[in-house]
Each structure stands twice: as structure tokens, then as C-alpha cells.
Design a protein around this motif. Structure first.
Motif, PDB file in Angstrom:
ATOM      1  N   SER A 259       0.843  -1.209   0.000  1.00 13.38           N
ATOM      2  CA  SER A 259       0.000   0.000   0.000  1.00 13.38           C
ATOM      3  C   SER A 259       0.872   1.251   0.000  1.00 13.38           C
ATOM      4  O   SER A 259       0.586   2.223  -0.713  1.00 13.38           O
ATOM      5  N   LEU A 260       1.945   1.231   0.793  1.00 11.69           N
ATOM      6  CA  LEU A 260       2.878   2.363   0.794  1.00 11.69           C
ATOM      7  C   LEU A 260       3.532   2.538  -0.564  1.00 11.69           C
ATOM      8  O   LEU A 260       3.701   3.657  -1.047  1.00 11.69           O
ATOM      9  N   LEU A 261       3.890   1.423  -1.191  1.00 13.05           N
ATOM     10  CA  LEU A 261       4.553   1.479  -2.488  1.00 13.05           C
ATOM     11  C   LEU A 261       3.644   2.074  -3.552  1.00 13.05           C
ATOM     12  O   LEU A 261       4.075   2.902  -4.368  1.00 13.05           O
ATOM     13  N   VAL A 262       2.381   1.682  -3.528  1.00 12.64           N
ATOM     14  CA  VAL A 262       1.437   2.126  -4.560  1.00 12.64           C
ATOM     15  C   VAL A 262       0.901   3.520  -4.268  1.00 12.64           C
ATOM     16  O   VAL A 262       0.797   4.364  -5.162  1.00 12.64           O
ATOM     17  N   LEU A 263       0.573   3.787  -3.016  1.00  8.87           N
ATOM     18  CA  LEU A 263      -0.112   5.030  -2.665  1.00  8.87           C
ATOM     19  C   LEU A 263       0.803   6.081  -2.048  1.00  8.87           C
ATOM     20  O   LEU A 263       0.414   7.244  -1.943  1.00  8.87           O
ATOM     21  N   GLY A 264       2.005   5.692  -1.634  1.00 12.02           N
ATOM     22  CA  GLY A 264       2.868   6.620  -0.911  1.00 12.02           C
ATOM     23  C   GLY A 264       3.572   7.640  -1.770  1.00 12.02           C
ATOM     24  O   GLY A 264       4.112   8.614  -1.253  1.00 12.02           O
ATOM     25  N   GLY A 265       3.604   7.428  -3.085  1.00 15.87           N
ATOM     26  CA  GLY A 265       4.267   8.389  -3.957  1.00 15.87           C
ATOM     27  C   GLY A 265       5.755   8.137  -4.076  1.00 15.87           C
ATOM     28  O   GLY A 265       6.329   7.240  -3.444  1.00 15.87           O
ATOM     29  N   ALA A 266       6.405   8.970  -4.867  1.00  8.96           N
ATOM     30  CA  ALA A 266       7.822   8.783  -5.172  1.00  8.96           C
ATOM     31  C   ALA A 266       8.726   9.020  -3.977  1.00  8.96           C
ATOM     32  O   ALA A 266       9.845   8.520  -3.932  1.00  8.96           O
ATOM     33  N   VAL A 267       8.244   9.794  -2.982  1.00  8.57           N
ATOM     34  CA  VAL A 267       9.090  10.154  -1.847  1.00  8.57           C
ATOM     35  C   VAL A 267       9.539   8.919  -1.066  1.00  8.57           C
ATOM     36  O   VAL A 267      10.688   8.816  -0.643  1.00  8.57           O
ATOM     37  N   ILE A 268       8.649   7.954  -0.864  1.00  6.29           N
ATOM     38  CA  ILE A 268       8.984   6.781  -0.054  1.00  6.29           C
ATOM     39  C   ILE A 268       8.988   5.506  -0.894  1.00  6.29           C
ATOM     40  O   ILE A 268       8.974   4.406  -0.333  1.00  6.29           O
ATOM     41  N   ARG A 269       9.041   5.644  -2.216  1.00  8.37           N
ATOM     42  CA  ARG A 269       8.983   4.450  -3.069  1.00  8.37           C
ATOM     43  C   ARG A 269      10.187   3.535  -2.828  1.00  8.37           C
ATOM     44  O   ARG A 269      10.024   2.333  -2.631  1.00  8.37           O
ATOM     45  N   ASP A 270      11.392   4.096  -2.846  1.00  6.68           N
ATOM     46  CA  ASP A 270      12.580   3.267  -2.639  1.00  6.68           C
ATOM     47  C   ASP A 270      12.589   2.654  -1.245  1.00  6.68           C
ATOM     48  O   ASP A 270      12.961   1.491  -1.060  1.00  6.68           O
ATOM     49  N   PHE A 271      12.164   3.440  -0.255  1.00  3.07           N
ATOM     50  CA  PHE A 271      12.095   2.951   1.121  1.00  3.07           C
ATOM     51  C   PHE A 271      11.162   1.750   1.224  1.00  3.07           C
ATOM     52  O   PHE A 271      11.513   0.712   1.811  1.00  3.07           O
ATOM     53  N   ALA A 272       9.963   1.874   0.628  1.00  8.04           N
ATOM     54  CA  ALA A 272       8.994   0.782   0.665  1.00  8.04           C
ATOM     55  C   ALA A 272       9.494  -0.430  -0.107  1.00  8.04           C
ATOM     56  O   ALA A 272       9.315  -1.575   0.330  1.00  8.04           O
ATOM     57  N   MET A 273      10.146  -0.198  -1.248  1.00  9.86           N
ATOM     58  CA  MET A 273      10.644  -1.312  -2.056  1.00  9.86           C
ATOM     59  C   MET A 273      11.720  -2.101  -1.305  1.00  9.86           C
ATOM     60  O   MET A 273      11.734  -3.334  -1.326  1.00  9.86           O
ATOM     61  N   VAL A 274      12.631  -1.390  -0.638  1.00  6.57           N
ATOM     62  CA  VAL A 274      13.677  -2.071   0.129  1.00  6.57           C
ATOM     63  C   VAL A 274      13.059  -2.892   1.261  1.00  6.57           C
ATOM     64  O   VAL A 274      13.472  -4.032   1.523  1.00  6.57           O
ATOM     65  N   LEU A 275      12.049  -2.353   1.923  1.00  5.60           N
ATOM     66  CA  LEU A 275      11.391  -3.087   3.000  1.00  5.60           C
ATOM     67  C   LEU A 275      10.672  -4.329   2.469  1.00  5.60           C
ATOM     68  O   LEU A 275      10.699  -5.385   3.110  1.00  5.60           O
ATOM     69  N   ILE A 276      10.029  -4.215   1.316  1.00  7.71           N
ATOM     70  CA  ILE A 276       9.351  -5.377   0.719  1.00  7.71           C
ATOM     71  C   ILE A 276      10.355  -6.480   0.413  1.00  7.71           C
ATOM     72  O   ILE A 276      10.146  -7.653   0.745  1.00  7.71           O
ATOM     73  N   LEU A 277      11.460  -6.109  -0.220  1.00  8.59           N
ATOM     74  CA  LEU A 277      12.509  -7.090  -0.496  1.00  8.59           C
ATOM     75  C   LEU A 277      13.033  -7.699   0.803  1.00  8.59           C
ATOM     76  O   LEU A 277      13.282  -8.908   0.886  1.00  8.59           O
ATOM     77  N   GLY A 278      13.186  -6.857   1.816  1.00  8.63           N
ATOM     78  CA  GLY A 278      13.708  -7.334   3.086  1.00  8.63           C
ATOM     79  C   GLY A 278      12.787  -8.330   3.772  1.00  8.63           C
ATOM     80  O   GLY A 278      13.245  -9.324   4.333  1.00  8.63           O
ATOM     81  N   VAL A 279      11.481  -8.075   3.731  1.00 12.51           N
ATOM     82  CA  VAL A 279      10.520  -9.005   4.335  1.00 12.51           C
ATOM     83  C   VAL A 279      10.570 -10.356   3.629  1.00 12.51           C
ATOM     84  O   VAL A 279      10.601 -11.418   4.266  1.00 12.51           O
ATOM     85  N   LEU A 280      10.585 -10.332   2.299  1.00 12.99           N
ATOM     86  CA  LEU A 280      10.647 -11.580   1.531  1.00 12.99           C
ATOM     87  C   LEU A 280      11.947 -12.336   1.811  1.00 12.99           C
ATOM     88  O   LEU A 280      11.932 -13.549   2.061  1.00 12.99           O
TER      89      LEU A 280
END
Length: 319
Positions: A259-280
Motif C-alpha cells: 500500500s505504501l509502495l502504490v499510494l505513498g508516492g515517489a518520496v517513499i517508493r525506494d524505502f517501501a521497495m527495500v522493506l518489501i525485499l527485506g521481508v521476503l
């Protein structure tokens, strides 16, 4: 979860395939780091926070979104933009090219925004420069933070369980960090302070998931006859017993991060992507790296209990 009730998956039997997968990703990541060093002069694509640059704070008279400001500064190629203070204040971090003065960069940013949004629509509140020396210090502190977290992990798990559990957890955590850094280098994701925060968050998440599995292994070991059971069967059973909790925790976390990745905008996109990879990767490592590593350590060096009995037998024989 009912889908995994009484699960009997052969995770330990698949450990060698997992080693191959991890080895391939690590090799690609290390190759990307070497290539980045040759091509861009650094093993990672460091942002302004680490390489130095200019910081410009803008305050707008009318409500302005970060997307509007980003479009004014070049869209996809715009420098990092973050909200600061009120809804109408933003901080722009831009790199400084060699031979270009700080004032020139700041005036260029102001000129671009003025051309897109109109003269007098904003005010430059401050402009500051971040030197390369500060950037290097931040790189060193970020590395120290990761190393310090690994040392604390070893000490905590060693005290809470046994030393072999601590070594296995550090192996899994180091695996996660190297995989993440390799993927960041492979895709040349810009490394900023939020990225470092995401990596440290991943360490905590991965450690938490590993502790859940290790705690169940310890419970099963302490059951009557548990220490006489085949170690591979006991560890594999413990992973399956904790699988519902692992899947539920990872799944709900991923829903929020997506949800953060899709709705959070470009400001936190990289942050959310790194966290998603980290959880997996953290979920994967707690099953396929930490637990097999624990078995390998026990196979090669035995358990702390076995070594204690051996020392006691030697002392008795000496007497």
C-alpha cells in the motif's frame, strides 16, 4: 492459518537448492558492485546524503504537492524532494557537479521552480551545502550501525539460547544484508539515509522471524526425548509448526508495504521497495538459511551440552 495446519513440507531437504539460489543472487550482486565501482566510481549509487550536495528549502504561498514540485524540477530526473515542516514547505537535495558553486545550483533550482509555478509563488528559506567529508562520515557510520547490530545479535541470541544459535542467526542476518546490498547495486537504487533505515529495519524483522523458529526448535529439544530425535527431522518439524505464524506475519506486513509502495508516492517508493525485499528475503532466510546453518554448526562442532559433558569426562578421567 488453516492452509498450513499440520504442514509437513521438506524445507531442510531443499536447503541445497536454496544455497544455489542465494549463491547466484550474491554473485550477481557482487558483480554489480564491481561494475558500479568501474562505471560510476562507487560500489553503490549513493545519494546526496552520502556524496555531498546542496540543500534548498522552499516555502510556497499556495498549497503545493510534492508531485507538482517534482514535475517542475524535471519529473523522473528530479533531485530528491521531501516535505519539511508545514504542508507547503519542501527540501530539495541536489548534487553539485565539479566546478559548480553551491549558489549556482541553488539559483538553478529556484529558476526552474519559478518558470513552472510563477514568479513570487515561493520563498527560498535556506540553502546549505553538504560536503563530501560529511558524506563519507555518514557512510562509515551506516556501516558501523550494521556491524554493531550483527554483534549485538550474536550476543543476544547466544545469551538467550546457545552460542550456536547466535552464530546461525548472524549468518542469516549477514546473508540478508548482502542480498539487499547486491540487489540495490544491481538496479542502482539511490542510497539515502531512509534506505539505511530500511536496511536496519530489515535486520530487526529478519532477527524476529529467526527467533520464532529457534524458540520452537529449543522447545522441541527440551521435550521428553527431544534430544534423541533426529536433528534434521526436529528442525524441519519446528519450521513447519511456526509456518502459519511466519506466513501470517509476513503477509500482513507485505500488504501494508505494498500500500505504501502504490499510494505513498515517489518520496517513499525506494524505502517501501527495500522493506518489501527485506521481508521476503528475511522470511526466506529464517527457513532456508538460519535453520540449516544451525544444523551444519551442530554437525561440525556439536552442541554446547555435548562439549560440556566431554570436558566433564576429561576432568573425571584426570582425577
Amino acid at each position: 492459518m488453516w492452509l498450513f495446519h499440520e504442514a509437513k513440507f521438506g524445507f531442510i531437504a531443499m536447503r541445497r537448492k536454496a544455497y544455489v539460489v542465494s549463491g547466484v543472487i550474491l554473485t550477481l550482486g557482487i558483480g554489480a558492485m564491481v561494475a558500479n565501482t568501474v562505471i560510476i566510481g562507487s560500489w553503490q549509487n549513493y545519494g546526496v546524503d552520502f556524496t555531498g550536495g546542496v540543500l534548498v528549502q522552499l516555502r510556497f504561498d499556495q498549497p503545493t504537492t510534492d508531485n507538482q514540485l517534482r514535475e517542475a524540477l524535471g519529473g523522473v530526473d528530479a533531485p530528491p524532494i521531501t516535505r519539511f515542516g508545514s504542508d507547503n514547505e519542501y527540501v530539495v537535495r541536489a548534487p553539485i557537479q565539479e566546478g559548480v558553486e553551491v549558489e549556482e545550483v541553488a539559483e538553478g533550482i529556484a529558476a526552474q521552480v519559478e518558470a513552472a509555478m510563477g514568479e513570487g509563488s515561493f520563498e527560498v528559506m535556506r540553502r546549505e551545502s553538504v560536503g563530501p567529508k560529511i558524506g563519507r562520515e555518514l557512510q562509515q557510520k551506516a556501516l558501523m550501525a550494521v556491524v554493531f547490530s550483527l554483534v549485538l545479535t550474536l550476543l543476544y541470541i547466544g545469551f538467550r539460547f546457545e552460542f550456536r544459535f547466535g552464530v546461525a542467526s548472524v549468518i542469516a542476518t549477514a546473508h540478508d544484508v548482502l542480498i539487499i546490498l547486491g540487489l540495490l547495486a544491481l538496479f542502482r537504487v539511490e542510497i539515502a539515509l531512509p534506505t539505511v533505515a530500511a536496511i536496519l529495519t530489515i535486520l530487526g524483522y529478519s532477527l524476529n522471524d529467526t527467533i520464532v523458529v529457534f524458540d520452537r526448535i529449543r522447545e522441541n529439544l527440551n521435550k521428553r526425548g527431544g534430544r534423541r530425535e533426529d536433528p534434521y527431522r526436529l528442525v524441519n518439524g519446528s519450521i513447519n509448526e511456526t509456518l502459519p505464524r511466519t506466513v501470517l506475519t509476513s503477509g500482513t506486513t507485505l500488504v501494508v508495504l505494498l500500500s505504501l509502495l502504490v499510494l505513498g508516492g515517489a518520496v517513499i517508493r525506494d524505502f517501501a521497495m527495500v522493506l518489501i525485499l527485506g521481508v521476503l528475503i528475511g522470511t526466506y532466510s529464517s527457513i532456508f538459511i538460519a535453520s540449516p546453518a544451525l544444523l551444519e554448526i551442530q554437525k561440525r562442532y556439536g552442541t554446547g551440552e555435548a562439549r560440556a559433558k566431554e570436558r566433564a569426562a576429561r576432568r573425571a578421567a584426570a582425577v
